[in-house]
Design an enzyme around this catalytic site. Structure first.
Site, PDB file in Angstrom:
ATOM      1  N   ASN A   1       1.063  -1.440   0.058  1.00  0.00           N
ATOM      2  CA  ASN A   1      -0.018  -0.026  -0.009  1.00  0.00           C
ATOM      3  C   ASN A   1       0.948   1.208   0.018  1.00  0.00           C
ATOM      4  O   ASN A   1       0.461   2.154  -0.845  1.00  0.00           O
ATOM      5  CB  ASN A   1      -1.109  -0.006   1.275  1.00  0.00           C
ATOM      6  CG  ASN A   1      -0.354  -0.154   2.490  1.00  0.00           C
ATOM      7  OD1 ASN A   1       1.024  -0.708   2.659  1.00  0.00           O
ATOM      8  ND2 ASN A   1      -1.040   0.528   3.528  1.00  0.00           N
TER       9      ASN A   1
ATOM     10  N   CYS B   1      -3.200   1.608   6.648  1.00  0.00           N
ATOM     11  CA  CYS B   1      -3.518   0.972   8.089  1.00  0.00           C
ATOM     12  C   CYS B   1      -3.925   1.852   8.964  1.00  0.00           C
ATOM     13  O   CYS B   1      -4.619   1.381  10.064  1.00  0.00           O
ATOM     14  CB  CYS B   1      -2.184   0.157   8.538  1.00  0.00           C
ATOM     15  SG  CYS B   1      -0.713   1.241   8.709  1.00  0.00           S
TER      16      CYS B   1
ATOM     17  N   GLU C   1       4.200  -4.163  12.608  1.00  0.00           N
ATOM     18  CA  GLU C   1       3.160  -3.159  12.450  1.00  0.00           C
ATOM     19  C   GLU C   1       1.887  -3.722  11.537  1.00  0.00           C
ATOM     20  O   GLU C   1       2.380  -3.943  10.403  1.00  0.00           O
ATOM     21  CB  GLU C   1       3.942  -1.784  11.670  1.00  0.00           C
ATOM     22  CG  GLU C   1       3.007  -0.504  11.970  1.00  0.00           C
ATOM     23  CD  GLU C   1       2.028  -0.371  10.607  1.00  0.00           C
ATOM     24  OE1 GLU C   1       0.961  -0.834  10.774  1.00  0.00           O
ATOM     25  OE2 GLU C   1       2.446   0.367   9.773  1.00  0.00           O
TER      26      GLU C   1
END
Length: 486
Positions: free
Chosen positions: A155, A288, A254
């Protein structure tokens, strides 16, 4: 650099650009028009071993390089990016569907990361501590861990790869990077080329492009890396954590998010709407930190929704190469289908569609769902797409409770005209990061970045990255004859 994007379709192992030894060819496709950006012959388990062994050999000499020389190298990387920003921005659009605004933000974040990493070689400091033993000197040294394995997502690949690669290298480690295959270039081989051009010694940084089906857990289980850095989904992160722990490796994870943006009854609604649009629809919601949920007090709910829908209806969708495009394509059709399934399930559960843009190919127009309750699919799942769930609440207490009713705890935001009220609410949100009167999407090079609960383990950026990618060694010196008890 004078390179076309197709020239970066190789593995980069021990300073050599070459094809992988796997028999499989991967087609790296543009998610907007499905055109082939590049073809990769994928890496095999043997390539993983070669990459880690190269990093292990090269790291020993790299760790001894003068820290000022290391700093200068990182500054050269920044200059090379400056000279090639136009190409990099175009490649982000072509390979992963990033809009112009998104790509420019990503380039800015990468340069900030590199500038901060450039200071790390000068911060590998030692300490001398007192001892309970007469005549003893205790030296505490900060040292590289050795080799770091980095796995990055599709992303924000340029940024999220560099966020681990740059500090790991700057601390004197060798690195092997495995980008997501859908972002193999901007998340992987482009980074190798930048460091190669800047003069990084061969073997210190290696990039392998492959699918998990080709290598299994070999990237994690290999005996060389001491730290595995992973950014991606929570289920995959759990697996990596389990495998790494069996081999006594440290991890920095993460993972996913389900961020809540809370709008209290005294909020500046214009500011809150601006923050919500940015937090939900930047890069089609494929971040995210994106605000999956807007939790709004009923006193301002109707006006907030009306303003929000008006703004969302104006967002241009389409080709990411058009600088006016705000919402480009999702990464592939599977993601489109997954997002639309959550929308349909939520509507079946009672959510109302306040606004729904068209779907054309992989481009999903923005969707605003209202009258959402906390148990609906859109409120419980991380939606990696341009869909916002708006939840009405009666009180501040209810807003906090619903915000915390999630397995995730990455980011969040609170909007109120009383700063101290906002801080008090932020303190009660179970999240690694909360922003008062701002969006949920924030990342700064000096500030600890990371989540709680199922959103991950560890922190990136600043002094926290320095901790993640180094180890501490105690050396004591007994200057006087010691009297032992036996």
């Amino acid at each position: 650099m004078g390179l076309d994007i197709q020239a970066l379709n190789k593995q980069y192992i021990d300073g050599v650009w070459r094809d992988g030894q796997s028999g499989k060819v991967y087609l790296d496709q543009n998610p907007y028009d499905d055109s082939v950006v590049a073809e990769f012959r994928m890496a095999s388990v043997e390539d993983v071993d070669l990459a880690y062994r190269a990093a292990e050999r090269a790291q020993l000499a790299w760790a001894k390089v003068n820290p000022f020389e290391k700093r200068d190298l990182f500054e050269r990387v920044v200059r090379i990016i400056d000279e090639n920003t136009e190409d990099i921005v175009r490649w982000i659009a072509e390979e992963i569907g990033g809009t112009f605004v998104k790509a420019m933000i990503e380039v800015m974040l990468v340069k900030n990361t590199l500038r901060e990493a450039a200071t790390y070689p000068l911060r590998m400091e030692g300490r001398i501590l007192p001892s309970t033993i007469p005549g003893k000197e205790n030296r505490l040294l900060r040292l590289p861990v050795g080799v770091v394995g980095v796995i990055s997502p599709f992303n924000f690949p340029f940024c999220l790869s560099m966020r681990a690669v740059a500090p790991a290298l700057a601390c004197g480690n060798g690195v092997v990077l495995k980008p997501n295959e859908a972002s193999a270039i901007v998340g992987g081989t482009l980074i190798a080329k930048l460091f190669e051009e800047a003069g990084l010694p061969k073997g210190v940084l290696n990039v392998i492009v492959t699918e998990i089906g080709q290598i299994g857990d070999a990237f994690i289980e290999h005996p060389v890396p001491r730290v595995i850095s992973f950014t991606g989904s929570t289920p995959v992160g759990r697996h990596i954590g389990e495998v790494a722990s069996r081999h006594l490796k440290r991890v920095a994870l993460e993972l996913g998010g389900n961020s809540a943006l809370i709008v209290l009854d005294d909020a500046n609604l214009e500011q809150a709407v601006d923050a919500t649009v940015f937090s939900r629809f930047t890069h089609q919601g494929q971040i995210c930190m994106c605000a999956n949920r807007a939790i709004v007090q009923r006193a301002v709910y109707d006006e907030f929704v009306a303003r929000l829908v008006d703004r969302v209806a104006s967002l241009q969708c389409g080709n990411p190469l058009d600088k006016d495009t705000v919402i480009g394509p999702l990464i592939h059709r599977r993601q489109v289908d997954a997002v639309l399934r959550v929308v349909e399930e939520s509507v079946a559960q009672g959510a109302k569609v306040a606004y729904r843009g068209p779907v054309e190919g992989n481009v999903v127009g923005p969707i605003v769902l209202t009258d959402v309750t906390e148990e609906m699919a859109c409120a419980r799942q991380e939606m990696f797409g341009p869909v916002l769930a708006v939840i009405p609440v009666d009180s501040e207490e209810e807003a906090i409770r619903i915000a915390n009713h999630s397995d995730f705890g990455l980011s969040g935001a609170v909007h109120t005209q009383s700063v101290e009220r906002g801080v008090a609410v932020a303190m009660r949100i179970e999240s690694g990061m909360v922003h008062v009167n701002d969006g949920t999407v924030n990342d700064e090079p000096l500030v600890a970045f990371g989540g709680e609960k199922a959103s991950g383990i560890g922190r990136y950026n600043g002094e926290w990255a320095l901790e993640e990618f180094t180890t501490v060694k105690w050396i004591s010196i007994q200057h006087e004859r010691r009297s032992y008890p036996i």
